[in-house]
Design a protein around this motif. Structure first.
Motif, PDB file in Angstrom:
ATOM      1  N   MET A 191      27.530 -36.441  46.646  1.00 31.93           N
ATOM      2  CA  MET A 191      27.417 -37.568  45.759  1.00 31.93           C
ATOM      3  C   MET A 191      27.107 -37.057  44.087  1.00 31.93           C
ATOM      4  O   MET A 191      27.582 -37.614  43.235  1.00 31.93           O
ATOM      5  N   GLN A 192      26.330 -35.944  44.109  1.00 28.85           N
ATOM      6  CA  GLN A 192      26.326 -35.257  42.945  1.00 28.85           C
ATOM      7  C   GLN A 192      27.275 -34.812  42.190  1.00 28.85           C
ATOM      8  O   GLN A 192      27.837 -35.004  40.858  1.00 28.85           O
ATOM      9  N   LEU A 193      28.165 -34.169  43.170  1.00 27.49           N
ATOM     10  CA  LEU A 193      29.624 -33.577  42.816  1.00 27.49           C
ATOM     11  C   LEU A 193      30.459 -34.546  42.301  1.00 27.49           C
ATOM     12  O   LEU A 193      31.380 -34.502  41.522  1.00 27.49           O
ATOM     13  N   ARG A 194      30.650 -35.670  43.138  1.00 34.03           N
ATOM     14  CA  ARG A 194      31.351 -36.965  42.597  1.00 34.03           C
ATOM     15  C   ARG A 194      30.802 -37.468  41.384  1.00 34.03           C
ATOM     16  O   ARG A 194      31.818 -37.679  40.562  1.00 34.03           O
ATOM     17  N   ALA A 195      29.757 -37.533  40.904  1.00 36.61           N
ATOM     18  CA  ALA A 195      29.389 -37.929  39.784  1.00 36.61           C
ATOM     19  C   ALA A 195      29.878 -37.087  38.558  1.00 36.61           C
ATOM     20  O   ALA A 195      30.405 -37.539  37.644  1.00 36.61           O
ATOM     21  N   LEU A 196      29.854 -35.649  38.850  1.00 40.11           N
ATOM     22  CA  LEU A 196      30.078 -34.735  38.130  1.00 40.11           C
ATOM     23  C   LEU A 196      31.807 -34.776  37.606  1.00 40.11           C
ATOM     24  O   LEU A 196      32.466 -34.590  36.748  1.00 40.11           O
ATOM     25  N   GLY A 197      32.741 -34.923  39.021  1.00 42.90           N
ATOM     26  CA  GLY A 197      33.763 -35.063  39.138  1.00 42.90           C
ATOM     27  C   GLY A 197      34.389 -36.337  38.260  1.00 42.90           C
ATOM     28  O   GLY A 197      35.678 -36.252  37.597  1.00 42.90           O
ATOM     29  N   ARG A 198      33.840 -37.452  38.240  1.00 41.18           N
ATOM     30  CA  ARG A 198      34.111 -38.541  37.331  1.00 41.18           C
ATOM     31  C   ARG A 198      34.147 -38.039  35.981  1.00 41.18           C
ATOM     32  O   ARG A 198      35.086 -38.691  35.086  1.00 41.18           O
ATOM     33  N   ARG A 199      33.375 -37.037  35.433  1.00 41.25           N
ATOM     34  CA  ARG A 199      32.973 -36.581  34.105  1.00 41.25           C
ATOM     35  C   ARG A 199      34.206 -35.866  33.787  1.00 41.25           C
ATOM     36  O   ARG A 199      34.350 -35.169  32.509  1.00 41.25           O
ATOM     37  N   CYS A 200      35.035 -35.094  34.587  1.00 42.37           N
ATOM     38  CA  CYS A 200      36.062 -34.293  34.262  1.00 42.37           C
ATOM     39  C   CYS A 200      37.498 -35.033  35.193  1.00 42.37           C
ATOM     40  O   CYS A 200      38.334 -34.261  35.266  1.00 42.37           O
ATOM     41  N   GLY A 201      37.438 -36.326  35.121  1.00 40.94           N
ATOM     42  CA  GLY A 201      38.544 -36.942  36.267  1.00 40.94           C
ATOM     43  C   GLY A 201      39.887 -36.688  35.604  1.00 40.94           C
ATOM     44  O   GLY A 201      40.806 -36.660  36.004  1.00 40.94           O
ATOM     45  N   THR A 202      40.072 -36.560  34.159  1.00 40.56           N
ATOM     46  CA  THR A 202      41.204 -36.493  33.636  1.00 40.56           C
ATOM     47  C   THR A 202      41.233 -35.245  32.724  1.00 40.56           C
ATOM     48  O   THR A 202      42.181 -34.769  32.001  1.00 40.56           O
ATOM     49  N   GLY A 203      40.459 -34.410  33.076  1.00 40.34           N
ATOM     50  CA  GLY A 203      40.372 -32.963  32.607  1.00 40.34           C
ATOM     51  C   GLY A 203      40.358 -31.659  33.526  1.00 40.34           C
ATOM     52  O   GLY A 203      40.736 -32.346  34.659  1.00 40.34           O
ATOM     53  N   SER A 204      39.462 -30.668  33.208  1.00 42.63           N
ATOM     54  CA  SER A 204      39.295 -29.814  34.364  1.00 42.63           C
ATOM     55  C   SER A 204      38.128 -29.184  34.514  1.00 42.63           C
ATOM     56  O   SER A 204      37.148 -29.638  33.634  1.00 42.63           O
ATOM     57  N   ALA A 205      37.572 -28.070  35.053  1.00 44.82           N
ATOM     58  CA  ALA A 205      36.384 -27.778  35.551  1.00 44.82           C
ATOM     59  C   ALA A 205      36.463 -26.358  35.690  1.00 44.82           C
ATOM     60  O   ALA A 205      37.537 -25.643  35.996  1.00 44.82           O
ATOM     61  N   THR A 206      35.293 -25.616  35.325  1.00 46.90           N
ATOM     62  CA  THR A 206      35.153 -24.355  36.011  1.00 46.90           C
ATOM     63  C   THR A 206      34.029 -24.271  36.700  1.00 46.90           C
ATOM     64  O   THR A 206      32.575 -24.752  36.223  1.00 46.90           O
ATOM     65  N   VAL A 207      33.904 -24.168  38.047  1.00 47.03           N
ATOM     66  CA  VAL A 207      32.813 -24.339  38.843  1.00 47.03           C
ATOM     67  C   VAL A 207      32.256 -22.922  39.246  1.00 47.03           C
ATOM     68  O   VAL A 207      33.165 -21.982  39.829  1.00 47.03           O
TER      69      VAL A 207
END
Length: 672
Positions: A464-480
């Motif tokens: 659920m925390q990852l989903r929250a972060l995913g929403r904050r890069c929903g139109t962008g990208s990420a470095t995990v």
């Protein structure tokens, strides 16, 4: 040797010229004014940009402007590197520096495309260059150089590179632009649309790689990311304080840093691990969706709107059809607004049939009228995330309806509040609850997205925390970034593919197994735990053998032995971390105080400025110290459900030496 002295003198002269040019660049930026803007808002924005520009041009005396140089191979003429378009010699540094009068580049930014050759060129592919020169510095002064021919055979290990990696340090984490390795460079230069996931063993530089990728993307996509933003998410404030100097040293001063609690809200309550584990699972997203939409009910009556002497009616089945058409197809908040507008539109259709000519203003008036508002509040009530979650956790019948087919009775019982607060306003929320509230907020109104997100220690975040972060890069990208072996929470990830799925990102997973910071003997000792905490991971290796770096002693008096070990560690250069069980922090700090050893206790915020820090085991993740003393490993392992993983974290914080002191038996898993 005279020739060597002449080279050093010439390179020092270039450094002095570069520093003078950077000073002129900064003075020019300071002379610019925001008064040219046409209005106050534009002036404020321009002034902010100018302030960032001035800050980015700061000259840090302890950080040399350049750390390497490349000499072109005139016989080849450039190749893929583009060397043919540049001077015969290029200096690579932390930022671009040019001669103000001629625009001549004195130092090229390490992120520039041509600078890639400094990290990637070798005998197998010189990329149009014949020589790589590395520089050694002490206190910002250029003291040595080392040449590596790029044609005609493989070179031996770089002494300057090794010394830089092993150099003792105190204070915050430093950048690694001078020591980036080819496999790290490939990750750093991954383009913006790509999401990259790095599984990194201790000491492999995964955190530094993530930060340098952020700096690279900001350089390469400056305008785009200036609009959408870049965010660094770390496990705690101590960690963020530790890494806080890296991006500013690279000239990037506008990047925000936050913990998951900063983003979702700090918890105000604790709960059993069983409850947190259930709340952290991805299934809760469906439970919350059902709970929210259960608030939309069937109308018990129709709608009657009176305008003047005319009355307009909608039967209850018509109201129900409108609500049903919208329910679940949009976010709750926008659906509620659309419901009011569609009711009003149906009324306007009736007006037109009677020969009237209503316009948009009339529709707005009808949508805001008391009869429509009454139907809206009855059928599609306005709710807050806190109201929905309070009802879900406080009302067994409502939880049963929302969780039917998703959570079994035992799981429902685990998350149900035994003693509910009087209302949602007085409710106290746990860390797991905060992620649920964020999910509900997004179901009501869309969450804004960033251009790029860097998430460190991602293995410790719930679905659920990852989903929250995913929403904050929903139109962008990420470095995990992270290490599955260092997962210490009740919901720690077992697979990076699962992590990426919860983030909503389809990325590449790269594994770094060659450590640069942790000595080999220390890493081998800690790796005895791997078969018990992460058997699927490849055993990490270290670039440094680390002979004599590890000492494990059983002692009769732990307190006295810890004080003696801390004193011995302070006699050596660099930072000292005394890592102890959380419950023993006060006792060990008191013993150091009684012995007259200056120290500080690491808390949730940024660390202090003393060389010796007493570090609670639960805050050690992501940090490193030159000398590490670990007290009572068995107590650290026994303190929590995933205590062996916590112990693995603790044992891999040392850069130069690790001293393990124990009075009780070591955990059996360490005796392999």
């Amino acid at each position: 040797m005279p020739a060597e002295s002449a080279v050093l003198a010439a390179e020092r002269a270039h450094l002095a010229e570069s520093r003078a040019a950077l000073r002129r660049m900064r003075e020019h930026a300071e002379s610019l004014s925001a008064d040219v803007a046409g209005d106050w808002v534009s002036a404020q924005f321009l002034e902010s940009l100018l302030e960032q520009r001035v800050a980015a041009l700061a000259d840090h005396p302890g950080a040399p402007l350049f750390f390497g140089r490349m000499d072109r191979d005139d016989a080849v003429g450039g190749g893929d590197s583009g060397a043919g378009d540049l001077p015969a010699v290029m200096y690579v540094g932390r930022r671009h520096v040019h001669d103000g009068d001629e625009g001549r580049p004195l130092v090229l930014d390490w992120r520039a495309p041509v600078s890639r050759a400094f990290y990637q060129a070798g005998p197998a592919d010189p990329m149009g260059w014949r020589l790589r020169r590395r520089f050694g510095f002490s206190g910002g002064e250029l003291t040595a150089f080392e040449d590596e021919p790029l044609r005609g055979g493989a070179a031996g290990p770089s002494r300057i590179l090794t010394e830089e990696i092993e150099r003792p340090r105190t204070g915050p984490m430093r950048d690694i632009v001078a020591t980036i390795q080819p496999d790290q460079d490939e990750i750093v230069r991954a383009d913006l649309p790509r999401t990259v996931c790095v599984q990194g063993a201790p000491g492999t530089g995964k955190t530094a790689v993530g930060l340098h990728r952020a700096a690279y993307l900001l350089f390469t996509h400056r305008e785009r990311l200036a609009r959408s933003g870049v965010l660094i998410v770390g496990p705690n404030r101590a960690f963020l304080g530790y890494i806080s100097a890296v991006l500013p040293a690279l000239g990037e001063v506008g990047v925000e840093q936050a913990t998951i609690d900063d983003l979702l809200g700090a918890p105000t309550a604790e709960e059993p691990a069983e409850a947190s584990a259930v709340k952290g699972e991805a299934r809760m997203a469906d439970v919350l969706r059902k709970a929210l939409w259960l608030h939309v009910t069937k109308p018990a009556e129709g709608l009657v709107v009176t305008r003047g002497s005319a009355r307009y009616r909608l039967a209850d089945h018509e109201v129900r059809e409108i609500a049903a058409a919208l329910r679940g197809t949009t976010r709750y908040g926008s659906g509620r607004a659309a419901f009011a507008q569609r009711l009003a539109h149906r009324i306007l259709v009736q007006m037109e049939k009677r020969g009237e000519a209503p316009d948009d203003r009339v529709q707005e008036q009808v949508a805001r009228s008391k009869p429509v508002k009454h139907v809206l509040d009855t059928v599609w009530p306005k709710v807050t995330p806190e109201q929905v979650l309070y009802r879900l956790l406080a009302d067994p019948a409502f939880l049963g309806r929302a969780a039917k087919g998703l959570l079994d009775e035992a799981e429902q019982a685990a998350i149900l509040w035994p003693k509910p607060a009087r209302s949602h306003r007085s409710a106290r929320w746990t860390a797991a609850d905060r992620a649920l509230l964020d999910e509900l907020r997004d179901l009501v109104e869309r969450t804004a997205s960033l251009g790029h997100l860097v998430v460190d220690e991602a293995q410790d975040l719930s679905a659920m925390q990852l989903r929250a972060l995913g929403r904050r890069c929903g139109t962008g990208s990420a470095t995990v970034l992270g290490d599955l072996a260092q997962g210490t929470t009740a919901w720690s990830a077992r697979s990076w593919r699962e992590v990426l799925a919860h983030l909503g990102q389809d990325g590449d997973v790269t594994e770094l197994t060659l450590g640069f910071r942790v000595p080999g003997t220390v890493l081998d000792f800690a790796a005895r735990l791997l078969p018990h905490i992460a058997p699927a991971l490849e055993r990490p290796r270290s670039l440094r053998p680390g002979a004599g770096a590890l000492e494990v002693r059983r002692v009769p008096d732990l307190g006295a032995a810890v004080v003696a070990a801390a004193r011995e560690a302070l006699a050596r250069p660099g930072s000292v971390g005394l890592i102890v069980p959380d419950a023993a922090v006060a006792a060990h700090a008191a013993a150091l105080e009684a012995a007259g050893l200056e120290h500080a206790v690491l808390g949730p915020g940024p660390g202090g400025g003393t060389r010796l820090l007493v570090v609670p085991a639960t805050l050690a993740k992501g940090l490193e110290y030159d000398q590490v003393v670990v007290a009572e490993p068995a107590a650290i392992a026994a303190a929590e459900a995933r205590g062996l993983a916590r112990l693995y974290v603790v044992l891999t914080r040392a850069v130069t030496s690790l001293t393990v002191l124990h009075r009780d038996e070591l955990p059996a898993e360490l005796n392999g």
